[in-house]
Scaffold this motif. Structure first.
Motif, PDB file in Angstrom:
ATOM      1  N   PHE A  77       0.835  -1.197   0.000  1.00 44.67           N
ATOM      2  CA  PHE A  77       0.000   0.000   0.000  1.00 44.67           C
ATOM      3  C   PHE A  77       0.878   1.258   0.000  1.00 44.67           C
ATOM      4  O   PHE A  77       0.647   2.190  -0.771  1.00 44.67           O
ATOM      5  CB  PHE A  77      -0.931   0.019   1.222  1.00 44.67           C
ATOM      6  N   GLY A  78       1.888   1.298   0.861  1.00 46.29           N
ATOM      7  CA  GLY A  78       2.767   2.466   0.942  1.00 46.29           C
ATOM      8  C   GLY A  78       3.516   2.714  -0.350  1.00 46.29           C
ATOM      9  O   GLY A  78       3.669   3.864  -0.793  1.00 46.29           O
ATOM     10  N   THR A  79       3.979   1.641  -0.961  1.00 42.26           N
ATOM     11  CA  THR A  79       4.692   1.760  -2.233  1.00 42.26           C
ATOM     12  C   THR A  79       3.751   2.280  -3.317  1.00 42.26           C
ATOM     13  O   THR A  79       4.112   3.167  -4.091  1.00 42.26           O
ATOM     14  CB  THR A  79       5.276   0.388  -2.642  1.00 42.26           C
ATOM     15  N   ALA A  80       2.534   1.745  -3.352  1.00 42.94           N
ATOM     16  CA  ALA A  80       1.548   2.200  -4.341  1.00 42.94           C
ATOM     17  C   ALA A  80       1.182   3.665  -4.111  1.00 42.94           C
ATOM     18  O   ALA A  80       1.041   4.434  -5.065  1.00 42.94           O
ATOM     19  CB  ALA A  80       0.306   1.321  -4.292  1.00 42.94           C
ATOM     20  N   ALA A  81       1.058   4.061  -2.854  1.00 45.15           N
ATOM     21  CA  ALA A  81       0.722   5.461  -2.554  1.00 45.15           C
ATOM     22  C   ALA A  81       1.854   6.391  -2.989  1.00 45.15           C
ATOM     23  O   ALA A  81       1.606   7.447  -3.575  1.00 45.15           O
ATOM     24  CB  ALA A  81       0.432   5.620  -1.068  1.00 45.15           C
ATOM     25  N   ALA A  82       3.096   6.007  -2.719  1.00 50.30           N
ATOM     26  CA  ALA A  82       4.239   6.840  -3.101  1.00 50.30           C
ATOM     27  C   ALA A  82       4.310   6.996  -4.618  1.00 50.30           C
ATOM     28  O   ALA A  82       4.489   8.105  -5.138  1.00 50.30           O
ATOM     29  CB  ALA A  82       5.531   6.239  -2.556  1.00 50.30           C
TER      30      ALA A  82
END
Length: 135
Positions: A77-82
């Protein structure tokens, strides 16, 4: 029925409808409006755009690849958000980023359905703060 530890079940003492919430209290429970976020502009010389984007992609995908089992979904999720910030800013193509993230999530052992939902959610979250590259 609620069973709190060591207490046993609750019993109803008075079977009545709850009192209505006064409008003044109801208004206090409304969430504060969230101001729209301004796009972030990352100044990069024109010739370095592709190098910056390649490094950003590689860094995020490398971070995802080493996610611990208990943190796989959160890391995805964090990677996709970044990366979603760069997609929303027009710096990266959404479909290609989505495919790379999905491959990374599946490689971690997450189920494809969960990966697709998490990637979509992360990209959407990142789109609220678009990051545009400026020369």
């Amino acid at each position: 029925m609620s069973l709190p530890d060591g207490v046993g079940p609750y019993t109803v003492q008075h079977l009545t409808a709850p009192a209505p919430l006064p409008p003044s209290l109801f208004k206090l429970l409304e969430p504060a409006p969230i101001p729209p976020k301004r796009p972030v502009h990352v100044p990069i010389p024109g010739s370095r755009h592709s190098a910056y984007l390649r490094a950003a992609l590689e860094r995020e995908l490398a971070h995802l690849a080493v996610a611990q089992p208990s943190q796989r979904n959160r890391t995805l999720f964090g990677t996709a958000a970044a990366l979603g910030e760069l997609v929303a800013g027009g710096a990266l193509p959404e479909q290609e980023v989505k495919e790379l993230l999905e491959q990374g999530g599946v490689a971690l052992g997450l189920p494809l359905g969960e990966v697709a939902r998490t990637v979509t959610s992360g990209l959407r979250h990142g789109s609220h703060r678009p990051r545009r590259l400026t020369a």
